[in-house]
Structure formats: C-alpha cells, structure tokens
Design a protein around this motif. Structure first.
Motif, PDB file in Angstrom:
ATOM      1  N   ILE A 123      -7.006  -0.142  13.546  1.00  0.00           N
ATOM      2  CA  ILE A 123      -5.943  -1.133  13.332  1.00  0.00           C
ATOM      3  C   ILE A 123      -6.600  -2.435  12.898  1.00  0.00           C
ATOM      4  N   SER A 127      -3.942  -7.505   9.680  1.00  0.00           N
ATOM      5  CA  SER A 127      -3.026  -6.719   8.851  1.00  0.00           C
ATOM      6  C   SER A 127      -3.464  -6.685   7.383  1.00  0.00           C
ATOM      7  N   THR A 139     -11.367  -5.189  13.064  1.00  0.00           N
ATOM      8  CA  THR A 139     -10.309  -4.457  13.746  1.00  0.00           C
ATOM      9  C   THR A 139      -9.905  -5.077  15.079  1.00  0.00           C
ATOM     10  N   PRO A 200       0.569  -0.007  13.951  1.00  0.00           N
ATOM     11  CA  PRO A 200      -0.172  -0.113  12.693  1.00  0.00           C
ATOM     12  C   PRO A 200      -0.048  -1.502  12.084  1.00  0.00           C
ATOM     13  N   THR A 382      -1.850   4.819  13.002  1.00  0.00           N
ATOM     14  CA  THR A 382      -2.846   3.845  12.570  1.00  0.00           C
ATOM     15  C   THR A 382      -2.452   3.313  11.194  1.00  0.00           C
ATOM     16  N   ASP A 383      -3.202   2.346  10.698  1.00  0.00           N
ATOM     17  CA  ASP A 383      -2.881   1.733   9.406  1.00  0.00           C
ATOM     18  C   ASP A 383      -2.795   2.788   8.295  1.00  0.00           C
TER      19      ASP A 383
END
Length: 582
Positions: A123, A127, A139, A200, A382-383
């Motif tokens: 993550i 962002s 992260t 995420p 997750t992303d």
C-alpha cells in the motif's frame, strides 16, 4: 473479282470486336459473381464467429460474479488465513532512509511478520503522489515502522526521566522497570499497527468508504476490526495486552485512564509520533524539504502531566497527559507550518487529488455493476490488485476501466477552473481593514506600498460553505460532485467523453487552524496552558494556507479540443461563481 464492299467489312469487324468485349464482360461478371459468393460465405463465417464470441462474452459476463468472488476469496485468504507466529521469533533489523535502522525485538517480531502487517508493504503511503514525485513510492509499512520507532523512543524517554508533573507539584514516576518496559512495548506495537486498516492507496478511497459505511475514519475502523478478528492471538502470544492496544487505538484520549492516555496522545494527537514520521519521511521521498522537522527536539521536550477528573458518579479518574515544555513552542510552530505546507504542496496536490477522485469514481461504478464486491473485501485489496480488478472485470470503454488506464498511464488532465470559496471573504475583510486604516490620518512613512491585490472570484452562495448545503457525507463527497460533473459535461456536449471531466472537493472541512489540544507546561509546572492561538506572522501564514486548501477544482482531459475545454471553463465559472465588480 467482286468489288470489295468496305462498308460490309467494317461492319463485320465491328461486330467481332463487340462480341469479344461482351465475352470479356461476361467473364468478368462471372468472376465477380464467384467472388461475391466467396465473400458471402466468408461473411457468414464471420457472423457465426461473432455470434460465438458474443455467446462466450455473455458466458464470461455471466461467470463474472463467480470469477470476482474467487479473486476476492484468494486475496482474503492471502492476508487473513491462520498464521503460526511461533516460527518467526527473531530480532529483525530494518535499514531505513530516515532513522538509518529500525529494530523489531524478538518478542514482537511475530506481529511484524503477520500477513496483515506485511500487506502494508503493498500500500503506497502517498497514494498517487508518485505521479508528480516519482521517488515517492514508499509504503505504509515503512511509515508504520517509523511510527513504531518514534513511539518507542518517546515513551522510553519520558519514562527514563522519571518525572511526573501534576497540580500538586513534581513527583517521581512510580513504576517498576518491568512496568515501564511493558508500556514502551505497548506504545511501539500501537505505533506499528496504527495504520493496519488502510485500504488500497491509503486515504485514496476514504471519501467513498466513509460515505458508504457511515462510520469514522476507515483506517481506524478497519484497524480495530483486523486486530480483534485476526491478530489477537498473535499479539497475546507476544505478551502484549490486546485490549490495551485496542483501547489506545480506538478510544478518545478523554475516555482513557493512567498511562494509556499518554500512549493514546503519542499515537493520535496534533503533535503525535505518526505526524512526526510521515512529515519527515514524505518530505525525504518527495524531495519537498518543507516537511523536514526536528523530531528529536520535540520528543526531548515531551512532559507527562497527571490530570485528575472527578466523574459524576464520584469516581476519580487519573490521566497521564502528553504536555510539552515551553521551549518546544518554536519546534511546534515549525511542525504545524510544515504539516499545512505539505498538505498544500503534496497531500492535496492537484494531480494526486485528481487521481484519487478518478479511483473513487471507478470503484463506485465498478461496485454498482458488481454488487458482490463488499466493502470489507474492497478494503483488503492492495494497490495493484485493485487496479488489476478494475481492468480485468470491466468491459471496454467502461468508466472503471477508463479511469484505471488513465491512472496507470498517467494520462494528462489539465486544471480548467478552481475557486477557493473563503478567499473572496478574506479579500473583503482585508480591503475593509485597509480602507478603514487609510481613512485615518497617517504619519509620513517610508513603507513601500503593496501592489493592488487581485480581486478573487466571488463564490456562488451554495458553494461558499458547500458542506453546509449538503445533506450528508455521501451527498457532499460523491453525489454532489458527480452532479456537477454531469452538468459541465452536458454543457460542453461531451457525450461519450463525459468521463473526461473531473471535479474535486476538499477531502474534509479545512478550518482556521486551532491548537487547543496542544498543552504547554506552565512556568510553575503545576498546570498547563493550551496553545489555542499563534499570533503574528505564523498565524497569518497558517490561515492563508487554510484558505488555499479549501478549494474546489475542475479538471479536463488534455485531449479534448480547445473549444470543449472553453465550454467547460465557462460552465464551471457560471456554476461556481458570481461575477464581482470588486
């Protein structure tokens, strides 16, 4: 010899030539006819292939809920299935760009090794900041380690000093070495797990999840849920009080007692170890030096103060509150300025906020078409897993896929219009003050006159305090912006390109800075003052930053024509502002 009839010969020659041409034409016709039959057959084959593909597509669409469920289950199992903590008891040393090295003791290493904690390594802390600052790919796990180190350092330093302030004077901290060690480990574990509930892209989906769940900060809500549901045995086996960690992370400081109040203040307050780490770490990774603060100076000046609360039922509750020495004020001022500056230049950078709005719209549309995707499963992704799902299980030209592609490709969008609703009010106040001052006789001065301030747009009354005109969080952050986007797209006649207009609104109310939760020890040491105001230069700077942060922006894809972008601008100006003569 008969006389040659030239006219007859020419006639016969002409007929022969005509026959040849007719035969050639007939041959071409037959060839075309054969080709037509052949093409008709090929076309029929293509039609049958298309029908088969449509059947497969319909079958795939029909199977999509099941396939999505399978992916979600695999992801859920990956992070939450039973975990044997006994196989990972070892001291862990982690090299770190901020603190050089972070140590995770053998006793609590199973907590760090738990899959849900390791999930934070997938993550991104910021962002979509890497779209602007390519190096900012750190992260939530690296930040959590930093927060844990700061929590450990702050708690240990406070307890090592051994001094407790109170209304009755200074006294020694009456804790055994074992009790102190336990408190330090509890603070460290709380710091390590404080971001466990992030979905995420971190805060990227906060507006959406909060609107759907109608609860508080999603990361805090899900962190407590994960700890109680999946990590409780692991934490208990490490000799840490699970209930104590949960209380510290989930309870308001005013509802706690004793040293748990202090740990809560260290983890979640205006000057907590969470902010201390992310400001320095994010500044380092983005290259924005404005976020650099002196963590050691702040920790060294932390003071425990024993407060007494007389409950209505006659009970007396004692709380150990986080307080700061008076000499910490310059460092506190710097931290508050650094925080707001980082919000303005990084955390609320237009490109980052734009991408978060794209993600929100993509997820909202995706879940509308795939109702089997629950919030709990969404938050566990997750992303990369989320973006992959938006693409894999969306049809071509679906909004969800369009936005996922735009994010991954970093497709250019331009800011077409922006308005800061509070800027016009601040301008009017400044102008009134200036006019009042100029009306009074002034002594001669060598002060250089400022240039005339540009008159900002006067906001439409409905957006001047837009959140007050909305019914609830969902209306403020999802429905209203979507309605505005649809209106601008219609005005610009975008049709199928309507998704290329994005409107962002403040992520939450951005008020004038208030610091009444920051406690400064009085000179006598028997009480504390609240840093509820910063006068002079810094107060003005922070108010200015707050005005700039409170912004509504309109973006449009850069591949739209200039004419369409002009229509979007005009429609936005009409929607959000009133023409002002100054």
């Amino acid at each position: 010899m008969d006389e040659i009839n030239c006219e007859e010969i020419l006639k016969q020659a002409g007929l022969a030539e005509a026959d040849l041409r007719i035969n050639a034409a007939n041959e071409k016709f037959r060839e075309k006819e054969r080709q037509c039959v052949e093409l008709t057959g090929q076309l029929q084959d293509k039609i049958e292939q298309i029908q088969k593909l449509k059947q497969i597509e319909d079958q795939v669409r029909g199977d999509r809920p099941g396939r999505i469920d399978l992916v979600l289950k695999e992801n859920r199992d990956l992070w939450t299935e039973w975990y044997d903590s006994s196989v990972t008891t070892e001291t862990i040393y982690v090299d770190d760009p901020i603190y050089r090295q972070v140590l995770v003791e053998e006793q609590i290493s199973p907590i760090f090794r738990h899959p849900l904690v390791q999930r934070l390594g997938h993550i991104k802390q910021l962002s979509f900041s890497q779209l602007t600052f390519p190096a900012a790919t750190h992260t939530r796990l690296s930040h959590s380690l930093g927060a844990a180190k700061n929590a450990e350092k702050a708690a240990a330093r406070i307890l090592d000093k051994g001094v407790l302030y109170s209304a009755n004077g200074i006294k020694r901290i009456e804790l055994s070495e074992e009790e102190k060690r336990h408190l330090v480990l509890q603070a460290k574990v709380a710091g390590l797990l404080h971001d466990l509930g992030h979905g995420p892209f971190g805060h990227g989906l906060d507006q959406y999840v909060k609107a759907i769940t109608k609860k508080g900060s999603p990361d805090k809500v899900f962190a407590i849920n994960y700890i109680q549901k999946y990590l409780s045995n692991t934490i208990s086996n490490c000799g840490i009080d699970v209930d104590g960690v949960v209380r510290v992370l989930s309870t308001e400081g005013s509802d706690l007692e004793g040293y748990e109040t202090l740990i809560n203040n260290l983890i979640d307050s205006p000057l907590d170890i969470d902010r201390m780490d992310y400001l320095v770490r994010d500044a380092h990774m983005t290259g924005l030096s404005i976020g650099a603060i002196n963590i050691d100076a702040l920790i060294e000046r932390m003071i425990p103060f024993e407060g007494v609360i007389n409950e209505e039922d006659g009970r007396i509750t004692r709380q150990i509150l986080l307080t700061f020495e008076r000499s910490a004020i310059p460092y506190i001022t710097h931290m508050l300025y650094a925080r707001d500056s980082m919000y303005l230049n990084c955390y609320e950078h237009p490109k980052k906020v734009l991408a978060e709005r794209m993600l929100t719209k993509a997820v909202e549309e995706f879940r509308r078409k795939n109702e089997n995707v629950g919030i709990e499963d969404l938050m566990l992704l997750t992303d990369e897993e989320l973006l992959r799902m938006l693409i894999k299980f969306s049809d071509k030209n679906d909004i969800a896929r369009n936005y996922a592609y735009a994010i991954l490709r970093n497709e250019p969008f331009q800011e077409v219009f922006s308005i800061q609703p509070n800027r016009f009010k601040a301008y009017q106040e400044s102008k009134t003050k200036s006019e009042s001052k100029s009306a009074q006789p002034q002594p001669p001065s060598n002060e250089i006159l400022r240039e005339e301030q540009e008159v900002p747009l006067k906001p439409n009354p409905k957006i001047e305090n837009w959140e007050q005109h909305s019914l609830n969080w969902k209306d403020q952050h999802l429905d209203q912006p979507r309605q505005w986007e649809e209106r601008l797209a219609e005005e610009a006649e975008l049709g199928e390109e309507s998704w290329k207009v994005i409107i962002t609104v403040p992520s939450e109310i951005v008020p004038t800075p208030k610091f009444d939760e920051i406690r400064i020890l009085s000179p006598s040491g028997s009480s504390f003052d609240k840093l509820d105001r910063l006068r002079g230069y810094w107060e003005g700077v922070l108010k200015h930053i707050a005005i700039e942060r409170y912004s509504i922006k309109v973006f449009a894809s850069s591949d739209l024509s200039e004419a369409k972008i002009a229509k979007i601008y005009n429609a936005a100006k009409e929607l959000f502002s009133e023409e002002s003569s100054g």
